[in-house]
Structures are given as C-alpha cells and as structure tokens.
Design an enzyme around this catalytic site. Structure first.
Site, short mmCIF file in Angstrom:
data_model
loop_
_atom_site.label_atom_id
_atom_site.label_comp_id
_atom_site.label_asym_id
_atom_site.label_seq_id
_atom_site.Cartn_x
_atom_site.Cartn_y
_atom_site.Cartn_z
N ARG A 97 -22.79 -94.01 26.17
CA ARG A 97 -23.13 -94.69 24.67
C ARG A 97 -21.99 -95.53 23.93
NH1 ARG A 97 -26.26 -89.42 23.54
NH2 ARG A 97 -26.18 -89.45 21.32
N ARG A 143 -38.84 -81.38 17.02
CA ARG A 143 -38.34 -80.73 18.09
C ARG A 143 -38.10 -79.30 17.92
NH1 ARG A 143 -34.06 -84.07 21.40
NH2 ARG A 143 -33.39 -84.03 19.16
N ARG A 187 -26.72 -90.12 13.15
CA ARG A 187 -27.08 -90.40 14.63
C ARG A 187 -27.76 -91.47 14.87
NH1 ARG A 187 -30.50 -85.28 15.98
NH2 ARG A 187 -30.38 -86.15 17.88
P1 AP5 Z 1 -27.84 -85.75 22.73
O1 AP5 Z 1 -28.14 -84.68 23.19
O2 AP5 Z 1 -27.81 -86.97 23.87
O3 AP5 Z 1 -29.03 -86.56 21.52
P2 AP5 Z 1 -29.70 -87.87 21.27
O4 AP5 Z 1 -29.14 -89.04 22.04
O5 AP5 Z 1 -29.40 -87.81 19.74
O6 AP5 Z 1 -31.18 -87.66 21.86
P3 AP5 Z 1 -31.84 -86.41 21.67
O7 AP5 Z 1 -31.66 -85.44 22.65
O8 AP5 Z 1 -32.15 -86.36 20.20
O9 AP5 Z 1 -33.48 -87.12 22.10
P4 AP5 Z 1 -34.06 -87.54 23.25
O10 AP5 Z 1 -33.87 -88.97 23.58
O11 AP5 Z 1 -33.36 -86.72 24.58
O12 AP5 Z 1 -35.66 -86.91 23.02
P5 AP5 Z 1 -36.29 -85.46 23.66
O13 AP5 Z 1 -36.60 -85.94 25.11
O14 AP5 Z 1 -35.50 -84.40 23.36
O15 AP5 Z 1 -26.34 -86.05 21.81
C1 AP5 Z 1 -26.28 -85.06 20.79
C2 AP5 Z 1 -24.65 -85.18 20.31
O16 AP5 Z 1 -23.69 -84.74 21.34
C3 AP5 Z 1 -24.74 -86.69 19.74
O17 AP5 Z 1 -24.88 -87.05 18.42
C4 AP5 Z 1 -23.11 -86.71 19.79
O18 AP5 Z 1 -22.35 -86.04 18.79
C5 AP5 Z 1 -22.92 -85.98 21.20
N1 AP5 Z 1 -22.89 -86.91 22.24
C6 AP5 Z 1 -23.57 -86.80 23.57
N2 AP5 Z 1 -23.48 -87.56 24.43
C7 AP5 Z 1 -22.38 -88.36 24.11
C8 AP5 Z 1 -21.44 -89.59 24.46
N3 AP5 Z 1 -21.93 -90.06 25.92
N4 AP5 Z 1 -20.33 -89.88 23.80
C9 AP5 Z 1 -20.33 -89.21 22.76
N5 AP5 Z 1 -20.77 -88.32 22.02
C10 AP5 Z 1 -21.95 -87.69 22.84
O19 AP5 Z 1 -37.75 -85.83 22.79
C11 AP5 Z 1 -37.50 -85.54 21.33
C12 AP5 Z 1 -38.91 -84.98 20.84
O20 AP5 Z 1 -40.18 -85.64 21.05
C13 AP5 Z 1 -39.15 -83.61 21.62
O21 AP5 Z 1 -39.73 -82.72 20.77
C14 AP5 Z 1 -40.39 -84.12 22.53
O22 AP5 Z 1 -40.94 -83.09 22.73
C15 AP5 Z 1 -40.81 -85.31 21.82
N6 AP5 Z 1 -41.39 -86.35 22.78
C16 AP5 Z 1 -40.63 -86.94 23.62
N7 AP5 Z 1 -41.35 -87.88 24.25
C17 AP5 Z 1 -42.42 -88.14 23.48
C18 AP5 Z 1 -43.59 -88.75 23.60
N8 AP5 Z 1 -43.84 -90.01 24.74
N9 AP5 Z 1 -44.77 -88.57 22.77
C19 AP5 Z 1 -44.38 -87.66 21.91
N10 AP5 Z 1 -43.60 -86.88 21.86
C20 AP5 Z 1 -42.40 -87.11 22.54
#
Ligand code: AP5
Length: 233
Positions: A97, A143, A187
C-alpha cells in the site's frame, strides 16, 4: 462449492480503500482455492495484542489511522511468505500500500520468477475493489468482528443472528479500534495519498483488474472467481 486444492493460484493482491471488502473476499478466495490469506492489518493487530516489539511500534500509528513504516511491514511479510503454506499461492490483503512496498514485492517476485523450485512463479493478479465513499463509511462504522475466529459481520449488511454475538462460536463481537469515526478520515486520506499511486502503478504496467465492489458480497465473489479463472485459463 468444493474446495480447489490442486493448482497453483496467484499470487493475488487485493487493493482497495478501507472497508472495500478486501478481508471479506480474501477469506472466500482462501476457502475456495485453499491458499492462505495474508492480511497485513490482521498480522499487525495480532502483534499489537501480543505486545511484541513490532506491535509496540505499530500500535499508536494504527490508532491514528496512519501507515506503519515500510521496513517493519516488509520484514513482517517476508517472514510470512517463507512459510510452506504459501507454495501453491497466497492472497495479499492490504499489501502493498505504498510505492516502496510495491517495489519491494516486485523485486521479491522477480527473484522467484527464476527459482524453478517454486510452483507459483508468476506476477501477482492485482484486483482492485471499487466502492463509493458513502458506502465505505457505512461498511466501516457497521463492521463487527469475532475476536475468536475472525469472522467479519456488519450491523447493516450482514448482521449476526443474535445481536453482537458470533453465529459460529457465541463470542461477543468487537469493533476495531481504528473504526472510530475520528480515525476513518485519516485512513481514507492515507489510502488516497499513499495507496492510490500503487493502483496507478499496476494500471500503467497493465496488471490492474478493477472489480465493482459496490454490489452484494456474493456478486463481488462471483466476479473475482471469474477473473481468477480467466487468468489461469
Ligand atoms: P487493514 O486491516 O488492512 O484495514 P483497511 O485497509 O483499512 O481495510 P479494512 O480491514 O478496514 O477493510 P476491508 O477492505 O478488509 O473490508 P472488510 O472485508 O472488513 O489495515 C489497518 C491498519 O493497519 C492500517 O490503517 C495501517 O495502520 C496498518 N497497515 C495494514 N497494512 C499495512 C501496510 N501494508 N503498510 C502499512 N501499514 C499497514 O469489509 C468491511 C465491512 O463491510 C464488513 O463489515 C463487511 O461485512 C462489509 N462488507 C464487505 N463487502 C460488502 C459488500 N459487498 N456489501 C455490503 N457489505 C460488505
């Protein structure tokens, strides 16, 4: 659908803003193809919970919604990728990222392309999930996660059968520390400023496949499986 466990698949990179559904879809790919999900967010949260040196360095940064430094994250990913369960392929969820992480991954894979002992000698299939901003906010604030088995729920779109309780093991669901309203904007900003260029890089090199993530979960999964099957045909 039966699990597919014979072929090499990927590596697969899932890109997309916070809340796009990367974790949800990564788990479905993992179950279908029998390859591991490597979520840098989950690995970092695990380190924070265990209080490791990495976790201590990452904790405050994550609570502010900023990105953990490239060196720490790349070392963590390197350590995970040498585990034997990655030999048939793996899904990178939330990595790379930054431009530096994408360069690091390319160098690693470039090296592997010449390693004849690896079955997964290929450039990654990069899938970008596109989702509208207001939908992202609903997904993030709604979530809930089971701390025991990692299952992801959503109070708006995928509620558990009993309010705030995991369907599988009865554990009380939790909200992520960085899903608080005041952390969501940083974020999303980090995504726009540091991760969009990664998507643009993969686009320029002809490796980016965009998938509409703004439809029900099963429809997103169907489209991802179609992309993966086309790629391996
Ligand atoms: P990370 O855990 O990677 O979080 P993110 O990228 O912010 O992504 P999310 O986990 O919030 O969302 P997601 O896309 O996985 O969605 P989800 O499937 O859960 O990172 C967290 C932190 O760690 C970062 O801020 C950073 O500090 C650090 N970090 C991580 N990687 C890093 C890197 N490479 N470099 C540097 N720092 C790093 O779905 C979300 C919700 O929506 C759920 O409730 C789900 O049920 C719902 N949902 C999903 N799909 C649908 C759909 N089609 N329709 C309706 N609802 C849906």
């Amino acid at each position: 659908m039966a699990q597919e466990t014979s072929r090499a698949v990927g590596p697969i990179v899932l890109l997309g803003p916070p809340g796009a559904g990367k974790g949800t879809q990564a788990k479905r790919i993992m179950e279908h193809y029998g390859i591991p999900q490597i979520s840098t967010g989950d690995l970092l949260r695990e380190n924070v919970n265990l209080g490791t040196e990495l976790g201590q360095a990452a904790k405050a940064v994550m609570a502010r919604g900023e990105l953990v430094c490239d060196e720490l994250v790349c070392n963590m990913v390197r350590h995970r990728l040498i585990q034997p369960d990655t030999r048939r392929g793996y899904i990178l969820d939330g990595f790379p990222r930054t431009a530096a992480q994408a360069g690091w991954l390319d160098a690693l894979l470039d090296h592997e392309l010449f390693d004849k002992s690896r079955p997964t000698r290929a450039w990654p299939i990069v899938i970008q999930l596109d989702v509208d901003y207001n939908q992202l906010l609903l997904r993030i604030t709604g979530r809930r996660t089971c701390p025991a088995d990692g299952k992801i729920y959503n109070v708006h779109f995928q509620p558990p059968r009993v309010d705030e309780i995991c369907d599988i093991d009865g554990t009380k669901l939790v909200s992520r520390n960085d899903d608080r309203l005041e952390v969501i904007q940083p974020r999303l900003t980090a995504y726009q400023e540091q991760t969009r260029p990664v998507a643009e890089y993969y686009q320029r090199t002809g490796r980016l496949i965009s998938v509409n993530g703004d439809v029900p979960m099963d429809a997103v999964t169907d489209e991802i499986f179609r992309v993966l099957e086309d790629h391996h045909a």
